[in-house]
Design a protein around this motif. Structure first.
Motif, short mmCIF file in Angstrom:
data_model
loop_
_atom_site.label_atom_id
_atom_site.label_comp_id
_atom_site.label_asym_id
_atom_site.label_seq_id
_atom_site.Cartn_x
_atom_site.Cartn_y
_atom_site.Cartn_z
N GLN A 125 0.89 -1.14 0.06
CA GLN A 125 0.03 0.14 -0.05
C GLN A 125 0.92 1.31 -0.03
OE1 GLN A 125 -3.91 0.29 0.86
NE2 GLN A 125 -3.35 -1.70 -0.65
N TRP A 126 2.09 1.04 0.90
CA TRP A 126 2.69 2.26 1.00
C TRP A 126 3.66 2.53 -0.45
CZ3 TRP A 126 4.87 -0.02 5.77
CH2 TRP A 126 4.26 0.11 7.00
N LEU A 127 4.10 1.60 -1.10
CA LEU A 127 4.57 1.60 -2.37
C LEU A 127 3.63 2.10 -3.36
CD1 LEU A 127 6.84 1.26 -4.28
CD2 LEU A 127 6.42 -1.09 -4.47
N ALA A 128 2.43 1.67 -3.34
CA ALA A 128 1.43 2.07 -4.18
C ALA A 128 1.13 3.78 -4.28
CB ALA A 128 0.02 1.38 -4.17
N PHE A 165 -4.65 0.75 -11.21
CA PHE A 165 -3.02 0.06 -11.50
C PHE A 165 -2.27 0.14 -9.98
CE2 PHE A 165 -1.32 4.22 -13.16
CZ PHE A 165 -0.20 4.28 -12.19
N THR A 166 -2.89 1.02 -9.15
CA THR A 166 -2.18 0.82 -7.72
C THR A 166 -2.89 0.03 -6.78
OG1 THR A 166 -3.46 2.80 -6.99
CG2 THR A 166 -1.52 3.32 -8.28
N ALA A 172 -3.04 9.62 -3.21
CA ALA A 172 -1.94 10.51 -3.82
C ALA A 172 -2.21 11.93 -3.36
CB ALA A 172 -2.25 10.40 -5.49
N ASN A 173 -2.98 12.01 -2.23
CA ASN A 173 -3.14 13.45 -1.68
C ASN A 173 -3.18 13.44 -0.28
OD1 ASN A 173 -4.72 15.79 -0.97
ND2 ASN A 173 -5.41 15.97 -3.14
N PRO A 174 -2.38 14.10 0.71
CA PRO A 174 -2.60 13.84 1.91
C PRO A 174 -3.70 14.37 2.50
CG PRO A 174 -0.44 14.45 1.32
CD PRO A 174 -1.05 14.40 0.03
N ALA A 175 -4.40 15.65 2.05
CA ALA A 175 -5.56 16.16 2.46
C ALA A 175 -6.90 15.48 2.21
CB ALA A 175 -5.86 17.53 1.75
#
Length: 233
Positions: A125-128, A165-166, A172-175
């Motif tokens: 998950q972190w790599l994704a 694909f992830t 892809a967005n902390p908020a």
């Protein structure tokens, strides 16, 4: 920028709110309509990609349409936004994202504030998330370099693809991740899993910035460089 900071912050908060409301709301709707997880994910993907095209097109001229602290961080490091403005952008994005979750819950008559129980953790998950943020930032920077007019479509299409694909479905967005931690729905993530996601997103964004800084810089012709050197002497 042509617009003052309050208007830019309003655009960032509103854009992030609508983005999160779309992510969370479409996830709730998809989950209500089908028990097939693949169909639910598809029902979550298409609205998210579509709304990004709309939001970047209409709000981009106001604030740059970051809607993402990782993107704002990259532009601040590239000195394309003032440091104090970048900090306010991040606050506006987080507040807007939380508001988006609340509005989505209200529309579906759910408790306004929830704590997600959906586990999203582990090296995959972190790599994704690192890959998702890397691709997003590289898409933005390369798009600005070569096809700035196509940025809304490039970002919308990238996120649509990255959902699939992830392994993490491309936050892809902390908020957005923070806002989704406050929604115990299809789009949720446990608060305890947030640090891993946010760190991975920041790492991916920084890596993309470094690569773009090298890859997208044109090398000066040797003769032109020599002339500049002679002129300096």
């Amino acid at each position: 920028m042509a617009f003052d900071l309050p208007r830019r912050l309003a655009a960032e908060a509103l854009g992030t709110a609508v983005l999160v409301a779309t992510v969370v709301g479409s996830g709730i709707m998809a989950d209500k309509l089908t028990g097939d997880v693949a169909l639910s994910l598809l029902g979550n993907t298409i609205p998210t990609g579509a709304i990004l095209v709309v939001l970047i097109t209409v709000l981009g001229p106001l604030s740059g349409a970051h809607f993402n602290p990782a993107v704002t961080m990259v532009f601040a490091l590239r000195r394309e936004i003032e440091a104090n403005a970048a900090l306010f952008y991040v606050v506006a994005q987080i507040v807007g994202g939380i508001a988006g979750s609340v509005v989505a819950h209200a529309m579906f008559e759910l408790p306004l504030i929830q704590i997600s129980a959906t586990a999203r953790t582990g090296t995959g998950q972190w790599l994704a998330e690192a890959v998702a943020a890397f691709g997003l930032v590289l898409t933005i920077l390369a798009g600005l370099r070569f096809r700035s007019d196509a940025i809304p479509w490039l970002v919308g299409l990238y996120i649509t693809a990255a959902y699939w694909f992830t392994a993490s479905t491309s936050f892809a967005n902390p908020a957005v991740a923070i806002a989704r931690a406050l929604s115990d729905t299809f789009a949720g993530i446990r608060p305890v899993d947030l640090p891993g996601f946010i760190l991975a997103e920041i790492f991916g964004a920084l890596l993309a910035m470094a690569l773009a800084g090298w890859m997208l810089t044109e090398e000066k012709p040797r003769i032109h460089a020599l002339n500049e050197l002679k002129g300096a002497e």
